[in-house]
Design an enzyme around this catalytic site. Structure first.
Site: not given
Ligand code: NAD
Length: 242
Positions: A56, A92-93, A110, A220
């Site tokens: 992370y 959700q990012n 999340h 997108a």
């Protein structure tokens, strides 16, 4: 077509792909070359905390090199300029590109790379540096910090609020999400059953395409600005049938 007041938006990894953040590869089960079980489960964290912190940390550092793309900006514009009702954004990012594009009150179901939390006292703190097994909690002083990320098998954040928003929207837009990660994969089914108009934006039909009234397929970063322009101009969805 029914009148639209409240708009609810769900975004997934696909909206950030054009900014250079790789999507999650569900078929191979790999995320940035790691097994999902190793870097996105609590068991993986228990097995190898330094590896998970470093995984992370790398993603957090990378946030300083990426920029929002036209899709993120289009959603911020929609929220600022839509006057007929509310615009709420659930993502959700774990990146911060919606905020960087000017969206406020983003619901990160999340979690967020830019926060870490304390396993000892539960504090959630803003964090833009690396974290490690030695990082001490600024609130209680314990070295028990973990990435503020919802891993597989854990309960997403803000679910009560999300449930209310799902019940109260007239238009549900799902953008760049594969529809295989639950509970988000169920949102479209629920809003559809409650009478909202559902639109998905993706490169291809998602696993939940059957719950959408309309699919707009393509990148997108191209499809979303065009859609938002038309929606703001007409204040309804009639332009979709022209
Ligand atoms: P996913 O990776 O499972 O699916 C991404 C979807 O986006 C696919 O359906 C793909 O066709 C579509 N897509 C790819 N590029 C696109 C584009 N340019 N325009 C429109 N659509 C595009 O993503 P998910 O459904 O969000 O689930 C993955 C999980 O992994 C999530 O829980 C998320 O937290 C996490 N994740 C987050 C990030 C991030 O924060 N940016 C990145 C990777 C994974």
């Amino acid at each position: 077509m029914k009148e639209i007041r409240n708009i609810l938006i769900l975004t997934g990894a696909g909206i950030s792909a054009e900014s250079g953040i790789p999507v999650f590869r569900s078929e191979t089960g790999l995320w940035e070359q790691h097994r999902v079980e190793d870097v996105a489960t609590y068991e993986g964290f228990m097995r190898n905390r330094p590896l998970v912190h470093e995984f992370y940390n790398r993603m957090r550092r990378n946030l300083f090199n990426v920029r929002p793309n036209p899709a993120h900006f289009a959603l911020a514009r929609l929220a600022n300029e839509w006057k007929k009702g509310s615009v709420c954004l659930i993502t959700q990012n774990i990146d911060n590109l919606h905020e960087a594009a000017g969206s406020g009150n983003v619901i990160h179901m999340h979690g967020e790379l830019m926060r870490i939390s304390c396993e000892s006292c539960g504090a959630v703190v803003d964090w833009d540096k690396d974290s490690s097994v030695d990082t001490r909690c600024p609130k209680c002083g314990e070295a028990a910090m973990r990435p503020h990320i919802v891993w597989f098998g854990e309960i997403p954040y803000h679910m009560e609020h999300i449930d209310e928003l799902l019940r109260d929207c007239d238009l549900f837009m799902s953008i760049g999400t594969s529809g295989v990660v639950y509970p988000a994969a169920n949102f479209a089914r629920m809003t559809h059953a409650l009478g909202a108009y559902n639109i998905e934006f993706n490169l291809e039909k998602s696993a939940t395409a059957g719950s959408f009234d309309r699919g707009i397929y393509g990148k997108a970063g191209t499809t979303l600005p065009e859609f938002v322009d038309s929606l703001l101009k007409t204040e309804n969805l009639d332009f979709l049938d022209r």
